[in-house]
Design an enzyme around this catalytic site. Structure first.
Site, mmCIF file in Angstrom:
data_model
loop_
_atom_site.group_PDB
_atom_site.id
_atom_site.type_symbol
_atom_site.label_atom_id
_atom_site.label_comp_id
_atom_site.label_asym_id
_atom_site.label_seq_id
_atom_site.Cartn_x
_atom_site.Cartn_y
_atom_site.Cartn_z
ATOM 1 C CG ASP A 1 1.631 2.407 9.312
ATOM 2 O OD1 ASP A 1 1.804 3.095 8.288
ATOM 3 O OD2 ASP A 1 1.845 1.093 9.418
ATOM 4 C CG HIS B 1 4.707 1.678 7.247
ATOM 5 N ND1 HIS B 1 3.577 0.850 7.593
ATOM 6 C CD2 HIS B 1 5.268 1.044 6.024
ATOM 7 C CE1 HIS B 1 3.444 -0.212 6.755
ATOM 8 N NE2 HIS B 1 4.583 -0.250 5.788
ATOM 9 C CB SER C 1 4.839 -3.222 5.145
ATOM 10 O OG SER C 1 4.139 -2.305 4.371
#
Length: 260
Positions: free
Chosen positions: A213, A241, A98
């Site tokens: 996601d 995610h 991320s």
């Protein structure tokens, strides 16, 4: 083994270093708003297979010091560089999730990939910024009711069902950060991007991304894949995610294959 590395005067970064005698090294960079403990289900497996697994807590997060300043991509990449030099890491795999993926990308561009032989981007915040509307919402919630904000993040983080205890664990990881650093990183996600860094990455790159996601849409991974030479994109069909947890067996096996 846990210890600290001083990255600048008054700022110490926490390092989790498991199996220092391992023959292959992976340096994990966590995502927002978590810390190194998000990789528990990699550290459970990979060290016993001969890997040295290292994870850091960014400044402001987890066990690291929590200064008021220093939450832009350049400074966070600088912190990683100091850690790499201090640990004398060479020929290792850098794996960022991320926002940690964006920080890893900036490190690769800013330091010409110093020491890194392979790169893994996990649902990376790349190549574009978080929209102003969404980022400002998270910032406002962080500064007014951070526990509520973290509960909301957990709700969109996972695609598969997670138990209430695991949701509570996720929540506690987020609370270990400082409120000001949680908001500051979201400002960086709003105001900066890594688009112009991607063509500077020259090492083999594995892009892992959950197709469900809701935080960083899968289309971002496809664009990142186009912009990084020598990259391969592996969609995770049953993940949001968090493929490192939701499809952890597949994820770990893919890491082993890629770094082998």
């Amino acid at each position: 083994m846990g210890y600290f590395v001083t990255v600048e005067q008054g700022v110490n970064i926490y390092i989790e270093d498991v199996n220092p005698e391992g023959k292959k090294t992976i340096l994990f960079i966590h995502g927002w708003p978590l810390n190194h403990k998000q990789f528990e289900y990699q550290f459970n497996v990979l060290p016993s297979m001969g890997y040295r697994c290292i994870a850091i807590d960014w400044r402001g997060y987890g066990n690291s010091d929590k200064p008021i300043r220093g939450y832009n991509y350049d400074r966070l990449a600088d912190d990683i560089h100091v850690v790499i030099r201090a640990l004398q890491l060479e020929d290792f795999t850098l794996a960022g999730h991320s926002t940690g993926g964006a920080i890893s990308i900036r490190y690769m561009a800013r330091y010409q990939g110093y020491g890194v032989s392979k790169l893994v981007l996990i649902d990376a915040a790349s190549p574009s910024s978080v929209s102003e509307e969404v980022a400002n919402m998270f910032i406002t919630e962080t500064l007014n009711d951070r526990p509520k904000m973290l509960r909301g993040v957990a709700d969109i983080f996972f695609f598969q069902y997670i138990t209430s205890p695991l949701s509570d664990w996720f929540f506690q990881l987020g609370l270990q950060a400082a409120g000001w650093s949680t908001a500051a990183i979201m400002r960086t996600l709003r105001d900066e991007n890594v688009y112009n860094d991607l063509n500077k990455i020259l090492v083999p790159t594995l892009i892992i991304h959950g197709i469900h996601d809701k935080v960083v849409p899968f289309i971002n991974a496809q664009e990142t894949n186009k912009l990084i030479k020598h990259s391969q994109l592996v969609p995770f069909q049953y993940s949001g995610h968090a493929p490192f947890y939701e499809e952890r067996d597949k994820f770990n096996q893919l890491l082993i294959q890629f770094t082998g």
